[in-house]
Design an enzyme around this catalytic site. Structure first.
Site, mmCIF file in Angstrom:
data_model
loop_
_atom_site.group_PDB
_atom_site.id
_atom_site.type_symbol
_atom_site.label_atom_id
_atom_site.label_comp_id
_atom_site.label_asym_id
_atom_site.label_seq_id
_atom_site.Cartn_x
_atom_site.Cartn_y
_atom_site.Cartn_z
ATOM 1 N N GLU A 70 0.796 -1.339 -0.153
ATOM 2 C CA GLU A 70 -0.087 -0.147 0.047
ATOM 3 C C GLU A 70 0.964 1.341 -0.062
ATOM 4 O O GLU A 70 0.663 2.122 -0.828
ATOM 5 C CB GLU A 70 -0.835 -0.067 0.993
ATOM 6 C CG GLU A 70 -1.931 1.375 1.341
ATOM 7 C CD GLU A 70 -2.910 1.345 2.285
ATOM 8 O OE1 GLU A 70 -3.694 2.393 2.494
ATOM 9 O OE2 GLU A 70 -2.857 0.619 3.236
ATOM 10 N N ASP A 93 -4.043 -2.189 7.932
ATOM 11 C CA ASP A 93 -5.453 -2.173 7.259
ATOM 12 C C ASP A 93 -6.409 -1.882 8.854
ATOM 13 O O ASP A 93 -6.621 -2.633 9.589
ATOM 14 C CB ASP A 93 -5.907 -3.503 6.971
ATOM 15 C CG ASP A 93 -7.567 -3.336 6.286
ATOM 16 O OD1 ASP A 93 -7.544 -2.251 5.668
ATOM 17 O OD2 ASP A 93 -7.977 -4.285 5.990
ATOM 18 N N ASP A 220 -5.943 -4.502 0.451
ATOM 19 C CA ASP A 220 -7.286 -4.663 1.616
ATOM 20 C C ASP A 220 -7.745 -6.008 1.662
ATOM 21 O O ASP A 220 -8.316 -6.653 2.631
ATOM 22 C CB ASP A 220 -8.184 -3.725 1.244
ATOM 23 C CG ASP A 220 -7.843 -2.269 1.754
ATOM 24 O OD1 ASP A 220 -7.214 -1.855 2.486
ATOM 25 O OD2 ASP A 220 -8.046 -1.498 0.466
#
Length: 281
Positions: A70, A93, A220
């Site tokens: 990410e 997350d 995710d």
């Protein structure tokens, strides 16, 4: 090759535990907040620290493997899934949860070969719950087998979703349109842990019958998608088609019957794909 992937999975579990220690320590001492795409798209130094820890360790042990992380993508790296062994990493997350000390924060590590998930590890740090799945070998939480709910009636179901970070009025309108439609089926209730990975693990655990969202990213849901399917669940796009991890749209459910009933009520939209080429200035 199976042993190689098991070695990689064992390493992922160990790294997730190390990352969890970093997260728990940071919650006590350091939650400096920055933003990415907008004022509600948050990132912290801990996100960056955890991702660096994971990637550096994997590079040392598996130097030929690729990564989608990410924070790496946020820094400008391409988000491209190839056939090569690829680690798909979300270091925290639930960053907004982390910033507010809301007690659902996860480290998510997925591993793909030939564009197919081979294992998934989701560590819910503050709960100390380690969710794991290996393709063909089932899904587990802290070593105990997971099984999705057997409830087939959507009207007797609990549904999970999130509102995302977009505050574009048209996007928000579609999000609430979907929520209204699903509430009025009616379902027993709608919940959200604030982390896609944990929401998917709740589906795998049988706590909720389904989770849907538009606007999430591949990091995710990569690990959670395998955990759901290995627990007996189903995955699809919000239009009822096959799940595409790069599409930023997902329905994860205990059964096709529940998933398809939700799909009929979702006011779908299509965020820019994760693997879309960057816009030219």
């Amino acid at each position: 090759m199976a042993d190689d992937w098991q070695n990689a999975m064992d390493h992922a579990v160990a790294l997730a535990r190390r990352a969890g220690e970093v997260v728990r320590e940071a919650l006590q001492h350091d939650r400096k907040v920055m933003t990415k795409s907008c004022s509600v798209d948050l990132v912290t130094q801990t996100d960056q620290k955890v991702e660096t820890l994971i990637i550096q360790s994997v590079k040392e042990k598996f130097p030929t493997h690729r990564f989608i992380g990410e924070e790496s993508v946020a820094a400008g790296e391409a988000c491209v899934l190839t056939d090569s062994p690829t680690w798909i990493i979300d270091p925290i997350d639930g960053t907004t949860n982390f910033v507010h000390a809301f007690p659902f924060v996860a480290v998510s590590i997925g591993f793909s070969v030939n564009k197919q998930m081979q294992f998934g590890v989701v560590y819910s740090c503050l709960e100390d719950k380690m969710y794991t799945a290996r393709r063909g070998n089932g899904a587990f939480c802290n070593g105990e087998p997971l099984q999705v709910s057997q409830q087939q009636d959507v009207k007797q179901s609990m549904i999970a979703t999130e509102f995302g970070s977009s505050r574009d009025p048209e996007v928000v309108e579609k999000i609430f349109s979907s929520l209204k439609n699903i509430l009025c089926i009616p379902v027993h209730g709608v919940r959200g842990a604030g982390t896609a990975a944990v929401n998917m693990c709740l589906v795998a655990s049988g706590c909720v019958e389904a989770y849907y969202e538009m606007g999430i990213h591949v990091w995710d849901v990569a690990a959670g998608s395998l955990i759901v399917s290995e627990a007996g669940g189903v995955l699809m796009d919000v239009d009822g088609g096959e799940l595409d991890l790069m599409s930023r749209r997902i329905v994860a459910a205990n059964s096709r019957a529940v998933a398809e009933r939700l799909v009929a009520e979702i006011d779908a939209f299509s965020p820019p794909r994760d693997d879309a080429p960057p816009l030219k200035p």
